[in-house]
Enzyme design. Structure first.
Site, mmCIF file in Angstrom:
data_model
loop_
_atom_site.group_PDB
_atom_site.id
_atom_site.type_symbol
_atom_site.label_atom_id
_atom_site.label_comp_id
_atom_site.label_asym_id
_atom_site.label_seq_id
_atom_site.Cartn_x
_atom_site.Cartn_y
_atom_site.Cartn_z
ATOM 1 N N ASP A 94 0.584 -0.976 0.641
ATOM 2 C CA ASP A 94 0.039 0.121 -0.060
ATOM 3 C C ASP A 94 0.999 0.930 0.113
ATOM 4 O OD1 ASP A 94 -3.090 1.290 0.931
ATOM 5 O OD2 ASP A 94 -1.675 2.262 2.802
ATOM 6 N N GLU A 110 1.086 -0.774 -5.205
ATOM 7 C CA GLU A 110 0.578 0.707 -5.312
ATOM 8 C C GLU A 110 1.162 1.930 -5.947
ATOM 9 O OE1 GLU A 110 -2.940 3.789 -3.331
ATOM 10 O OE2 GLU A 110 -1.607 2.813 -2.319
HETATM 11 C C1 NOJ Z 1 -4.325 2.987 -0.170
HETATM 12 C C2 NOJ Z 1 -4.873 2.480 -0.648
HETATM 13 O O1 NOJ Z 1 -5.987 2.586 -1.507
HETATM 14 C C3 NOJ Z 1 -6.667 3.489 -0.177
HETATM 15 O O2 NOJ Z 1 -8.096 3.077 -0.047
HETATM 16 C C4 NOJ Z 1 -6.227 4.081 1.802
HETATM 17 O O3 NOJ Z 1 -6.931 4.623 2.066
HETATM 18 C C5 NOJ Z 1 -4.474 4.195 1.661
HETATM 19 N N1 NOJ Z 1 -3.240 4.001 0.782
HETATM 20 C C6 NOJ Z 1 -4.434 4.158 2.397
HETATM 21 O O4 NOJ Z 1 -3.908 3.649 3.240
#
Ligand code: NOJ
Length: 567
Positions: A234, A294
């Site tokens: 993430d 991500e």
């Molecule tokens: C990316 C995640 O996909 C999202 O849902 C989240 O709110 C943020 N990172 C913070 O962890």
């Protein structure tokens, strides 16, 4: 009335014959084919938002037993790996992206025993489990943070980022949180500010501290031992901050939260992130695991950095370029596909996830959304690369945002209303059937079920050969069984056509043609097959009346034609 277009541009298919098949292939002892591909290059991934997938205990929130009960569905659909959004203990401020214990399961979702059962059942069906590793921050309720905030000399003090303010009521610098407001919060116990890129309840871990790195690396080892096949990492971009905490340059205008725009020069994409990724990758390689990132890359140079030199960082940096093509434009898709194919690693294709408006609505025109949903499946499931699906996409689930502020669950929708309505709309319960609550739960679900569940649900679409679901299944099956779609290279053809996106996937003497009509009118396209030893194509999957006759492919409005070239 159908508008017949001229038999359009003649294509040249000679190019593909000399393109090397091995492009992007890797060699390893763990290869699953003669091209050296790894398991994750053949796999189809599927993101599950666990709150919303299937509720086994009828408390209105999905859970692990619910996921286990749907593994047969996923196998039948053609899914090889499930990425489960965070299911660890969490106060749920950001619905699990605020983790208070990295090595357990939140009771809301079940227990470690339920996890083990799910892992065993998934393995039995050849489905890999990918967990969501929230690396940038923990919850403010994590024991590390509770200790960290307790005193300036606490054992975990340096596990987070603490600083004095610039002056009374002045945070250390001008950085703003992605979720609105300053990214610093003053903690009265020690009278210092801590840094949070997201909510204040999500303090950033200090990755410059080797103890943090060791502890977080150990978390991955712990889950690998439990049978996990990799992680989606993430918010990778935000792992490091400038040690001098220099102010970010301010840009014109304000965002939905009323904060000035700023260039994230000193708190995003710092080079140190790559040391961490190389380290995580080493551990992953010991377990034949995959790392998905991500990574919001602006261009291919940035994407390449995430693959790492000699592909030693992320195997699947989620290239979000596709999610920014919000219109049906063959030219735009050609450009993006070419760019991704020119990158130094294996392509990853994503069209939807839990943070963005569903592809059904981003590409749909409001009238032909089902056809367009099939068109998008025909596109990203037939490209050379690994697709990552999002639950419900395969049945044409629609984004259904709240209409009243008081109904909003996602905190960013509460603070950003009405400009930012939050992400509830793309997280509604999975639509299994026509029964109450769409078969998701017998209790009232945590988010309302959209009215479309009566027309778009798994049970009904399974019976309808023309449904979005049936088309997904067909294409996914092809993807697993057709060598050209699995291993073949990608060659765009007919590149000047403004309506039809066409390309070939070729593996040795097997060639598959994919033609996608991105217009609302029927298109006839002639392909110069005979010049290259082929006379026509045999239809493998096509929507509606799309068909081939000799060298001419006729594709219905927003239609798909996928065919194997034949002599
Ligand atoms: C990316 C995640 O996909 C999202 O849902 C989240 O709110 C943020 N990172 C913070 O962890």
């Amino acid at each position: 009335m159908l508008v017949l277009r001229k038999v359009s541009q003649i294509i040249s298919i000679s190019a593909f014959l000399c393109v090397s098949i091995a492009a992007g292939a890797q060699t390893s002892a763990k290869a699953v084919d003669a091209e050296g591909h790894q398991w994750w290059q053949h796999a189809v991934f599927y993101e599950i938002y666990p709150r919303s997938f299937a509720d086994s205990n009828n408390d209105g929130v999905g859970d692990l037993k619910g996921i286990t009960s749907k593994l047969d569905y996923l196998k039948d659909l053609g899914v090889d790996a499930i990425w489960i959004s965070p299911c660890f203990p969490s106060p749920q401020v950001d619905f699990g992206y605020d983790v208070s214990d990295y090595e357990d399961i939140d009771p809301m979702y079940g227990s470690l025993t339920d996890f083990d059962t799910m892992a065993t059942e998934a393995k039995r069906r050849g489905i890999h489990i990918i967990l969501d590793f929230v690396v940038n921050h923990s919850s403010d309720q994590h024991k590390w943070f509770l200790d960290s905030k307790s005193s300036r000399t606490a054992a975990h003090r340096d596990w987070y980022i603490w600083r004095d303010g610039k002056g009374p009521n002045q945070p250390p610098n001008n950085w703003t949180s992605i979720f609105g407001g300053s990214s610093w919060k003053l903690d009265p116990t020690t009278n210092q500010y801590y840094y949070h890129m997201f909510y204040a309840a999500q303090p950033d871990l200090n990755w410059r501290n080797p103890a943090v790195k060791d502890a977080m690396f150990d978390v991955t080892r712990w889950w690998y031992k439990r049978g996990v096949s990799g992680f989606r990492l993430d918010a990778v971009d935000t792992l490091f901050e400038d040690p001098q905490l220099r102010d970010n340059p301010v840009l014109p205008g304000k965002n939905a939260f009323g904060d000035p725009h700023e260039e994230s020069k000193y708190n995003q994409k710092l080079p140190e992130v790559h040391d961490v990724l190389r380290g995580l990758r080493k551990v992953a390689d010991e377990h034949n695991a995959v790392l998905i990132g991500e990574t919001w890359t602006a261009d291919i140079a940035e994407l390449n950095k995430y693959y790492g030199e000699g592909n030693n960082e992320l195997q699947l940096p989620m290239d979000f370029l596709f999610t920014k093509v919000d219109k049906l434009s063959p030219a735009e898709f050609r450009k993006q596909i070419a760019a991704v194919n020119s990158a130094s690693g294996w392509p990853t294709f994503v069209i939807s996830n839990h943070d963005i408006v569903r592809s059904y609505d981003r590409y749909g025109d409001g009238q032909h959304n089902d056809q367009i949903a099939k068109l998008m499946a025909g596109l990203y499931l037939t490209l050379r690369g690994t697709p990552i699906m999002y639950y419900g996409e395969e049945i044409g689930m629609k984004t259904t945002p709240p209409t009243r502020k008081e109904d909003v669950k996602d905190p960013i929708g509460k603070t950003g209303w009405p400009k930012e309505k939050g992400r509830d709309g793309e997280r509604t319960p999975m639509q299994w059937d026509e029964s109450d609550n769409a078969g998701f739960s017998q209790a009232s679900p945590w988010l309302p079920v959209p009215p479309t569940y009566k027309t778009h649900n798994v049970a009904d679409e399974s019976k309808d050969p023309e449904s979005v679901l049936s088309f997904y299944k067909k294409v996914l099956k092809l993807r697993h069984t057709n060598k050209a779609l699995l291993d073949g290279n990608y060659t765009p053809v007919n590149e000047n056509d403004q309506n039809v996106l066409s390309y070939l996937r070729a593996y040795k003497d097997q060639v598959v043609l994919v033609a996608l009509n991105m217009s609302g009118a029927e298109q006839k396209v002639s392909f110069e097959m005979s010049k290259h030893g082929f006379s026509t194509a045999k239809s493998l999957a096509a929507t509606g009346k799309s068909s081939v006759s000799g060298e001419v492919v006729t594709i219905e409005p927003y239609g798909v034609f996928i065919g194997q070239l034949t002599k």
